[in-house]
Design an enzyme around this catalytic site. Structure first.
Site, PDB file in Angstrom:
ATOM      1  N   HIS A 110      -2.947  -8.645  -5.783  1.00  0.00           N
ATOM      2  CA  HIS A 110      -2.523  -7.255  -6.014  1.00  0.00           C
ATOM      3  C   HIS A 110      -3.358  -6.678  -7.167  1.00  0.00           C
ATOM      4  O   HIS A 110      -3.532  -7.338  -8.198  1.00  0.00           O
ATOM      5  CB  HIS A 110      -1.035  -7.250  -6.377  1.00  0.00           C
ATOM      6  CG  HIS A 110      -0.462  -5.881  -6.538  1.00  0.00           C
ATOM      7  ND1 HIS A 110      -0.065  -5.108  -5.456  1.00  0.00           N
ATOM      8  CD2 HIS A 110      -0.246  -5.124  -7.637  1.00  0.00           C
ATOM      9  CE1 HIS A 110       0.387  -3.939  -5.903  1.00  0.00           C
ATOM     10  NE2 HIS A 110       0.281  -3.927  -7.219  1.00  0.00           N
ATOM     11  N   ASP A 145      10.882 -10.071  -1.287  1.00  0.00           N
ATOM     12  CA  ASP A 145      10.864  -8.873  -2.132  1.00  0.00           C
ATOM     13  C   ASP A 145       9.422  -8.514  -2.499  1.00  0.00           C
ATOM     14  O   ASP A 145       8.754  -9.292  -3.192  1.00  0.00           O
ATOM     15  CB  ASP A 145      11.688  -9.123  -3.395  1.00  0.00           C
ATOM     16  CG  ASP A 145      13.090  -9.599  -3.046  1.00  0.00           C
ATOM     17  OD1 ASP A 145      13.756  -8.938  -2.234  1.00  0.00           O
ATOM     18  OD2 ASP A 145      13.504 -10.657  -3.565  1.00  0.00           O
TER      19      ASP A 145
HETATM   20  C1  GRF Z   1      -7.654  -5.662  -2.975  1.00  0.00           C
HETATM   21  O1  GRF Z   1      -7.977  -4.826  -4.041  1.00  0.00           O
HETATM   22  C2  GRF Z   1      -6.288  -6.266  -3.162  1.00  0.00           C
HETATM   23  O2  GRF Z   1      -5.898  -6.339  -4.490  1.00  0.00           O
HETATM   24  C3  GRF Z   1      -5.388  -5.298  -2.437  1.00  0.00           C
HETATM   25  O3  GRF Z   1      -6.156  -4.821  -1.364  1.00  0.00           O
HETATM   26  C4  GRF Z   1      -7.540  -4.894  -1.684  1.00  0.00           C
HETATM   27  C5  GRF Z   1      -8.217  -5.578  -0.547  1.00  0.00           C
HETATM   28  O4  GRF Z   1      -9.605  -5.500  -0.619  1.00  0.00           O
HETATM   29  N1  GRF Z   1      -4.165  -5.951  -2.046  1.00  0.00           N
HETATM   30  P1  GRF Z   1     -10.504  -6.325   0.386  1.00  0.00           P
HETATM   31  O5  GRF Z   1     -10.091  -5.966   1.791  1.00  0.00           O
HETATM   32  O6  GRF Z   1     -10.315  -7.787   0.081  1.00  0.00           O
HETATM   33  O7  GRF Z   1     -11.915  -5.880   0.095  1.00  0.00           O
END
Ligand code: GRF
Length: 196
Positions: A110, A145
């Site tokens: 995230h 969650d």
């Molecule tokens: C990442 O920034 C991740 O933190 C979020 O979605 C983005 C995915 O990027 N959950 P990618 O598809 O791996 O380039």
């Protein structure tokens, strides 16, 4: 050496998937991506194809509902002997059937320092708008969650006065690409499931 079998869930660009695939090119890396599942047609699926990794598309429209879609994904993960599921830019909320089946075996990356900016697909914009001095990225365990599961690792990123969403996202993603393979490596060396 038996390597941890990783299934990756994607919806977008796939740069984190790419980071894992690159890490696994080292024969001493203790994990490898065995299946990539996407909920939409995306660049990440193309990456998997180029890397010769099995991949499957689970478009919601092809199923009666989300439950049926996620049950089908569970089945595919099982067929590939997946031991750890990595959500790498997967933009749907997993149904309970999935989180139960892989309890303690699902992680997510995230783009914020959780618990800050949880539960949003736009954590980078929110951090910029909130005017925080630093943000970052978090790898955490996925539970029912959203964005609330135990935190496994974080990296900090300074917010610069001239940052745009794009420039900030780029620096956060650079940290993600370094962090995710490190966490997966660590998990490969410890008993799973992670106790919740
Ligand atoms: C990442 O920034 C991740 O933190 C979020 O979605 C983005 C995915 O990027 N959950 P990618 O598809 O791996 O380039």
């Amino acid at each position: 050496m038996s390597r941890l079998r990783v299934g990756v869930l994607v919806s977008g660009r796939g740069s984190n998937l790419q980071a894992l695939i690159e890490a696994a090119k080292d024969p001493l890396y203790p994990a490898r991506v065995v299946i990539v599942c996407a909920n939409r047609d995306c660049a990440a699926l193309e990456l998997a194809k180029k890397a010769g990794v099995s991949r499957q598309l689970f478009r919601l429209a092809a199923f009666p509902d989300r439950l049926a879609r996620d049950q089908a994904m569970v089945k595919t993960m099982r067929l590939h002997g997946v031991e750890l599921v990595v959500c790498a830019g997967y933009d749907a909320i997993l149904e309970r059937t999935f989180t139960r089946e892989f309890a303690g075996r699902i992680i997510n990356i995230h783009p914020s320092l959780l618990p800050e900016f949880a539960g949003t697909m736009d954590a980078v914009t929110m951090a910029l708008e909130a005017g925080v001095a630093e943000t970052g990225c978090t790898v955490h365990v996925v539970t029912k969650d959203v964005d609330q599961g135990p935190i496994l690792a974080q990296r900090r990123v300074e917010v610069r006065p001239d940052d745009t969403v794009e420039s900030l996202r780029e620096r956060i993603q650079a940290e993600e690409h370094a962090l995710l393979p490190v966490v997966v490596k660590r998990l490969a060396g410890q008993p799973l499931p992670i106790s919740l």
